[in-house]
Design a protein around this motif. Structure first.
Motif, PDB file in Angstrom:
ATOM      1  N   GLY A   1      21.207  63.080   6.811  1.00 49.52           N
ATOM      2  CA  GLY A   1      21.498  64.395   7.375  1.00 49.52           C
ATOM      3  C   GLY A   1      21.608  65.422   6.270  1.00 49.52           C
ATOM      4  N   ASP A   2      22.766  66.069   6.176  1.00 48.59           N
ATOM      5  CA  ASP A   2      22.958  67.088   5.148  1.00 48.59           C
ATOM      6  C   ASP A   2      23.685  66.554   3.911  1.00 48.59           C
ATOM      7  N   GLU A   3      23.846  65.236   3.813  1.00 46.17           N
ATOM      8  CA  GLU A   3      24.523  64.639   2.656  1.00 46.17           C
ATOM      9  C   GLU A   3      23.524  63.854   1.813  1.00 46.17           C
ATOM     10  N   VAL A   4      23.565  64.091   0.504  1.00 49.17           N
ATOM     11  CA  VAL A   4      22.701  63.380  -0.437  1.00 49.17           C
ATOM     12  C   VAL A   4      23.593  62.612  -1.401  1.00 49.17           C
ATOM     13  N   GLU A   5      23.246  61.342  -1.625  1.00 47.77           N
ATOM     14  CA  GLU A   5      23.989  60.502  -2.559  1.00 47.77           C
ATOM     15  C   GLU A   5      23.014  59.977  -3.601  1.00 47.77           C
ATOM     16  N   LEU A   6      23.331  60.202  -4.864  1.00 46.54           N
ATOM     17  CA  LEU A   6      22.527  59.724  -5.978  1.00 46.54           C
ATOM     18  C   LEU A   6      23.395  58.790  -6.808  1.00 46.54           C
ATOM     19  N   GLU A   7      22.954  57.548  -6.940  1.00 49.72           N
ATOM     20  CA  GLU A   7      23.700  56.562  -7.731  1.00 49.72           C
ATOM     21  C   GLU A   7      22.852  56.096  -8.897  1.00 49.72           C
ATOM     22  N   VAL A   8      23.457  56.052 -10.066  1.00 47.74           N
ATOM     23  CA  VAL A   8      22.824  55.471 -11.246  1.00 47.74           C
ATOM     24  C   VAL A   8      23.757  54.361 -11.705  1.00 47.74           C
ATOM     25  N   GLU A   9      23.232  53.138 -11.716  1.00 44.74           N
ATOM     26  CA  GLU A   9      24.051  51.979 -12.073  1.00 44.74           C
ATOM     27  C   GLU A   9      23.465  51.299 -13.297  1.00 44.74           C
ATOM     28  N   LEU A  10      24.305  51.049 -14.292  1.00 45.82           N
ATOM     29  CA  LEU A  10      23.927  50.278 -15.479  1.00 45.82           C
ATOM     30  C   LEU A  10      24.667  48.952 -15.388  1.00 45.82           C
ATOM     31  N   LYS A  11      23.959  47.861 -15.647  1.00 44.93           N
ATOM     32  CA  LYS A  11      24.589  46.539 -15.547  1.00 44.93           C
ATOM     33  C   LYS A  11      24.140  45.693 -16.730  1.00 44.93           C
ATOM     34  N   TRP A  12      25.072  44.919 -17.300  1.00 47.71           N
ATOM     35  CA  TRP A  12      24.739  44.030 -18.399  1.00 47.71           C
ATOM     36  C   TRP A  12      25.745  42.892 -18.441  1.00 47.71           C
ATOM     37  N   HIS A  13      25.392  41.872 -19.192  1.00 45.20           N
ATOM     38  CA  HIS A  13      26.266  40.708 -19.366  1.00 45.20           C
ATOM     39  C   HIS A  13      27.013  40.834 -20.684  1.00 45.20           C
ATOM     40  N   THR A  14      28.244  40.363 -20.709  1.00 46.26           N
ATOM     41  CA  THR A  14      29.043  40.432 -21.930  1.00 46.26           C
ATOM     42  C   THR A  14      28.949  39.165 -22.758  1.00 46.26           C
ATOM     43  N   GLY A  15      28.398  38.099 -22.185  1.00 43.51           N
ATOM     44  CA  GLY A  15      28.257  36.837 -22.905  1.00 43.51           C
ATOM     45  C   GLY A  15      26.912  36.751 -23.587  1.00 43.51           C
ATOM     46  N   LYS A  16      26.333  35.549 -23.582  1.00 44.88           N
ATOM     47  CA  LYS A  16      25.011  35.348 -24.161  1.00 44.88           C
ATOM     48  C   LYS A  16      24.011  36.253 -23.474  1.00 44.88           C
ATOM     49  N   ALA A  17      22.989  36.625 -24.200  1.00 48.17           N
ATOM     50  CA  ALA A  17      21.965  37.490 -23.639  1.00 48.17           C
ATOM     51  C   ALA A  17      21.320  36.816 -22.437  1.00 48.17           C
ATOM     52  N   ALA A  18      21.296  37.528 -21.342  1.00 49.74           N
ATOM     53  CA  ALA A  18      20.678  37.002 -20.125  1.00 49.74           C
ATOM     54  C   ALA A  18      19.175  37.222 -20.189  1.00 49.74           C
ATOM     55  N   PRO A  19      18.407  36.349 -19.574  1.00 48.04           N
ATOM     56  CA  PRO A  19      16.960  36.568 -19.562  1.00 48.04           C
ATOM     57  C   PRO A  19      16.645  37.877 -18.866  1.00 48.04           C
ATOM     58  N   SER A  20      15.694  38.617 -19.406  1.00 51.93           N
ATOM     59  CA  SER A  20      15.375  39.900 -18.801  1.00 51.93           C
ATOM     60  C   SER A  20      14.556  39.701 -17.544  1.00 51.93           C
ATOM     61  N   ALA A  21      14.970  40.409 -16.521  1.00 50.14           N
ATOM     62  CA  ALA A  21      14.287  40.337 -15.230  1.00 50.14           C
ATOM     63  C   ALA A  21      13.219  41.413 -15.183  1.00 50.14           C
TER      64      ALA A  21
END
Length: 95
Positions: free
Chosen positions: A61-81
């Motif tokens: 309708g008249d409401e707009v929502e913009l989300e920017v999300e950053l996500k990462w692991h704090t342990g060993k490097a995770a395989p990149s998707a």
């Protein structure tokens, strides 16, 4: 369930929101130590060289929502998707 979650919602002017995002971007570019204020407290996190980014825009309708999300692991490097293709949802469709 999260170990820790800190959330704050507030109303800012567009210029104030831009300043807040610019400070976040500067912290990411300058070595990955990101610090931001949440009320009377300050939160500082280390962001690794690779992060997963998700951008979502939702118009209802008249409401707009913009989300920017950053996500990462704090342990060993995770395989990149692989990057997911952009999805466009129209009103009434389900993703």
């Amino acid at each position: 369930m999260s170990d820790i979650e800190v959330k704050r919602e507030e109303t800012l002017t567009r210029a104030e929101a831009a300043k807040r995002l610019a400070a976040l971007a500067e912290g990411l570019a300058d070595g990955g130590a990101v610090e931001f204020a949440l009320g009377a407290s300050t939160v500082k996190v280390h962001v690794p060289d690779k992060v997963r980014v998700e951008v979502e825009i939702e118009i209802d309708g008249d409401e707009v929502e913009l989300e920017v999300e950053l996500k990462w692991h704090t342990g060993k490097a995770a395989p990149s998707a692989p990057a997911a293709p952009a999805r466009r949802r129209t009103r009434g469709s389900k993703a």
